[in-house]
Scaffold this motif. Structure first.
Motif, mmCIF file in Angstrom:
data_model
loop_
_atom_site.group_PDB
_atom_site.id
_atom_site.type_symbol
_atom_site.label_atom_id
_atom_site.label_comp_id
_atom_site.label_asym_id
_atom_site.label_seq_id
_atom_site.Cartn_x
_atom_site.Cartn_y
_atom_site.Cartn_z
ATOM 1 N N ILE A 191 0.839 -1.196 0.000
ATOM 2 C CA ILE A 191 0.000 0.000 0.000
ATOM 3 C C ILE A 191 0.876 1.249 0.000
ATOM 4 O O ILE A 191 0.610 2.214 -0.720
ATOM 5 N N ALA A 192 1.935 1.246 0.800
ATOM 6 C CA ALA A 192 2.849 2.391 0.836
ATOM 7 C C ALA A 192 3.598 2.540 -0.485
ATOM 8 O O ALA A 192 3.963 3.654 -0.865
ATOM 9 N N ASP A 193 3.845 1.424 -1.184
ATOM 10 C CA ASP A 193 4.536 1.477 -2.477
ATOM 11 C C ASP A 193 3.731 2.234 -3.524
ATOM 12 O O ASP A 193 4.302 2.962 -4.343
ATOM 13 N N ILE A 194 2.402 2.048 -3.526
ATOM 14 C CA ILE A 194 1.601 2.530 -4.662
ATOM 15 C C ILE A 194 0.787 3.785 -4.365
ATOM 16 O O ILE A 194 0.341 4.452 -5.306
ATOM 17 N N TRP A 195 0.581 4.135 -3.079
ATOM 18 C CA TRP A 195 -0.266 5.270 -2.748
ATOM 19 C C TRP A 195 0.541 6.423 -2.165
ATOM 20 O O TRP A 195 1.422 6.206 -1.352
ATOM 21 N N PRO A 401 3.127 12.504 10.114
ATOM 22 C CA PRO A 401 2.393 11.312 10.581
ATOM 23 C C PRO A 401 1.726 11.488 11.933
ATOM 24 O O PRO A 401 0.644 10.942 12.167
ATOM 25 N N GLU A 402 2.337 12.263 12.826
ATOM 26 C CA GLU A 402 1.745 12.419 14.158
ATOM 27 C C GLU A 402 0.405 13.168 14.116
ATOM 28 O O GLU A 402 -0.381 13.110 15.073
ATOM 29 N N ASP A 403 0.134 13.864 12.995
ATOM 30 C CA ASP A 403 -1.130 14.587 12.879
ATOM 31 C C ASP A 403 -2.331 13.658 12.724
ATOM 32 O O ASP A 403 -3.478 14.104 12.835
ATOM 33 N N ARG A 404 -2.082 12.376 12.438
ATOM 34 C CA ARG A 404 -3.202 11.436 12.283
ATOM 35 C C ARG A 404 -3.865 11.113 13.618
ATOM 36 O O ARG A 404 -4.984 10.609 13.650
ATOM 37 N N MET A 405 -3.169 11.362 14.715
ATOM 38 C CA MET A 405 -3.674 10.999 16.036
ATOM 39 C C MET A 405 -4.259 12.243 16.702
ATOM 40 O O MET A 405 -3.607 12.908 17.496
ATOM 41 N N ARG A 406 -5.509 12.556 16.341
ATOM 42 C CA ARG A 406 -6.166 13.745 16.869
ATOM 43 C C ARG A 406 -7.538 13.365 17.437
ATOM 44 O O ARG A 406 -7.629 12.454 18.238
ATOM 45 N N GLU A 460 4.477 5.820 7.678
ATOM 46 C CA GLU A 460 4.943 7.181 7.418
ATOM 47 C C GLU A 460 6.092 7.585 8.332
ATOM 48 O O GLU A 460 6.942 8.381 7.934
ATOM 49 N N PHE A 461 6.152 7.035 9.530
ATOM 50 C CA PHE A 461 7.326 7.258 10.365
ATOM 51 C C PHE A 461 8.562 6.581 9.756
ATOM 52 O O PHE A 461 9.685 7.042 9.940
ATOM 53 N N LYS A 465 11.070 1.882 5.075
ATOM 54 C CA LYS A 465 11.007 0.551 5.677
ATOM 55 C C LYS A 465 9.577 0.279 6.139
ATOM 56 O O LYS A 465 9.343 -0.194 7.245
ATOM 57 N N ALA A 466 8.614 0.582 5.272
ATOM 58 C CA ALA A 466 7.211 0.513 5.679
ATOM 59 C C ALA A 466 6.826 -0.886 6.138
ATOM 60 O O ALA A 466 6.175 -1.056 7.169
ATOM 61 N N SER A 467 7.212 -1.912 5.376
ATOM 62 C CA SER A 467 6.803 -3.266 5.747
ATOM 63 C C SER A 467 7.459 -3.708 7.047
ATOM 64 O O SER A 467 6.881 -4.481 7.816
ATOM 65 N N GLU A 468 8.670 -3.216 7.336
ATOM 66 C CA GLU A 468 9.332 -3.575 8.581
ATOM 67 C C GLU A 468 8.629 -2.932 9.777
ATOM 68 O O GLU A 468 8.503 -3.543 10.844
#
Length: 534
Positions: A191-195, A401-406, A460-461, A465-468
């Motif tokens: 998902i991170a690869d394509i979006w 990325p931290e903005d997603r936690m609101r 996003e963090f 290395k999204a999959s890791e």
């Protein structure tokens, strides 16, 4: 007249300013960010069939492209759909067996506690194996891992279906869970690869429909199959499902890991062709050195590199995100075991099929939160960037990325702990069944908001290395779920649903401090992490 002209000119300049969130230009940006404009990316450059990467890459229907984010939107959604179907396999396997646990105990002449191990150790394997799948996917590519893991998933479920003792069943399910768990880590990487980041929350929400439709349909399918054909039919169903997914992956899933991120075949040939010539006296010694280095490199890849993923927990942003998702996931499996125990005994005394139907309300909550929560997540992220006036040099919003936690996180932090306590006491008092099951619906909404949010944040963090990052999340949270599945039955038998879920609710409420900490310290943690991961 001159004043009017000046005022109009100033307004036009204001419309062109990248700081004005209400301008025409920014409205167009918001339309793009919301995904309302189709195919705004450059045309994808196709890779020739003979150079396509991944296992049996020449046979795929969709062409591999040099930049996966440039795929047309319809292709991206199709790939997301395929990955979501594959991701459903692991939770199908873990949940399909719950309604038939008593059948297995009777058929294989063992105790319910031992039978629970077949579910609990399945979860443990789902925590450990993704470390290896994720590590290998960063070098071997996504497609190869998908095909290899689902071939194994098919094999292990066939052997589980013909198991003649509990030890064999537990062992085969451990291997089957480990094979299916590849998608939990590698799928988020795809998902991170394509979006792009601006749409990743919505895409991750749709992707998570797969893992969450597993818990929705698995108990229903498991209850119906076990009631009609016995518990072995559930394992045959998993084998059939795995074979269908394997064919779909083989034909329709291109490699999405960027070629620059993995060793290219041509590059390997170039190195090989340019190596210095060896004379006869040195060839034997050099050959031994080359083989030794190869064995050391393979040993490191197989035994050291996957475990290095755990070291990402040293970053506070990763640690608290993973922790928050893990306590939520642990409570989910505590709830799953409780449902089977509670509604199959007095005062409810439901049949196997009806017990399977009791898992529907929380799964409906998962689906609703997945459909709308991901989009809401993207809107919140864009809103926070505009409010802070953060723009890139090209005028695009600068996402953090931290903005997603609101406010979504605050809602979830209140909703799912309250639902746990609600369920615990109404189930213990034997109140009419719609009341505790309605609590599970709200638990599904609150917990799914956390799952989707935390997974997207980790990609996003750790963008390279999204999959890791997701594998690490799965590692920790499935350990929590393993513990939950192991302790659920003896704990509920000892003190009852009410006190068990009150305690779990209190732990869940305390996890809400993560939301405050991410808002207070998140930017500093992310900057430190970015410097160390460069």
């Amino acid at each position: 007249m001159d004043q009017d002209t000046a005022r109009i000119g100033a307004q036009e300049l204001d419309h062109e300013s990248p700081r004005n969130g209400k301008t025409i230009v920014d409205q167009e940006k918001q339309d793009v960010e919301a995904g309302q404009n189709d195919d705004t990316n450059p045309a994808p450059v196709k890779v020739p069939r003979s150079q396509r990467r991944g296992l049996f890459g020449r046979f795929i229907i969709f062409a591999e492209v040099e930049e996966p984010k440039n795929y047309p939107r319809r292709t991206k959604w199709f790939i997301t759909f395929v990955i979501a179907l594959a991701a459903a396999a692991a939770p199908l396997g873990s949940n399909i067996i719950f309604p038939s646990l008593l059948q297995i105990s009777n058929d294989l002449h063992t105790t319910p506690t031992i039978t629970n191990f077949s579910a609990a150790f399945y979860l443990l394997s789902m925590s450990i194996f993704p470390l290896w799948w994720s590590s290998f996917s960063e070098t071997l590519g996504r497609r190869t891992i998908y095909l290899a893991s689902f071939t194994l998933f098919l094999l292990w479920n066939i052997l589980a279906a013909i198991s003649d003792n509990i030890a064999m069943l537990i062992f085969m399910r451990i291997l089957g869970g480990g094979a299916a768990a590849s998608v939990q880590a590698v799928g988020a990487g795809t998902i991170a690869d394509i979006w792009e980041v601006r749409e990743r929350g919505k895409a991750m929400g749709i992707f998570y429909l797969g893992p969450l439709c597993g818990p929705l349909f698995a108990p229903i399918i498991g209850g119906a199959l076990a009631g009609k054909f016995g518990w072995r039919s559930t394992q045959w169903f998993l084998a059939i499902y795995g074979s269908v997914i394997l064919v779909l992956l083989f034909l329709a899933l291109p490699e999405t890991l960027k070629a620059t991120d993995t060793p290219a075949t041509d590059a390997g040939k170039k190195v090989s062709n340019n190596r210095p010539a060896l004379n006869r006296t040195a060839s034997r010694v050099s050959s031994i050195q080359v083989k030794t280095k190869w064995y050391l490199r393979m040993g490191r890849r197989f035994f050291i590199d996957p475990l290095k993923i755990i070291l990402y927990l040293r970053f506070p942003a990763v640690l608290i995100t993973v922790y928050y998702a893990s306590i939520t996931y642990g409570s989910l499996y505590l709830l799953n075991v409780s449902l089977q125990m509670t509604f199959s005994t007095s005062p409810y005394n439901f049949s196997v099929i009806i017990v399977g139907l009791c898992y529907i309300p929380n799964s409906i909550g998962y689906v609703l939160a997945s459909l709308f929560g991901g989009k809401w997540n993207d809107i919140i992220m864009a809103k926070e960037a505009r409010k802070a006036g953060r723009y890139e040099a090209d005028g695009q919003l600068d996402y953090r990325p931290e903005d997603r936690m609101r406010e979504n996180a605050w809602l979830a932090a209140f909703l799912y702990p309250s639902a746990l306590i609600w369920y615990g006491w109404t189930a213990q008092k034997g109140i009419i069944w719609p009341v505790p099951l309605l609590a599970n619906f709200f638990f599904g909404i609150g917990s799914m908001l956390i799952f989707s949010m935390s997974t997207t944040m980790l990609t996003e963090f750790m963008p390279k290395k999204a999959s890791e990052g997701v594998a690490l999340n799965n590692f920790v949270r499935n350990i929590f779920s393993f513990i939950g599945a192991i302790v659920a039955q003896p704990l509920i038998s000892a003190i009852g649903n009410g006190w068990v879920f009150t305690g779990m609710g209190a732990i869940a409420v305390s996890g809400g401090v993560v939301v405050w900490a991410m808002r207070r310290f998140g930017p500093r943690w992310r900057e430190t992490m970015d410097r160390e991961l460069e």
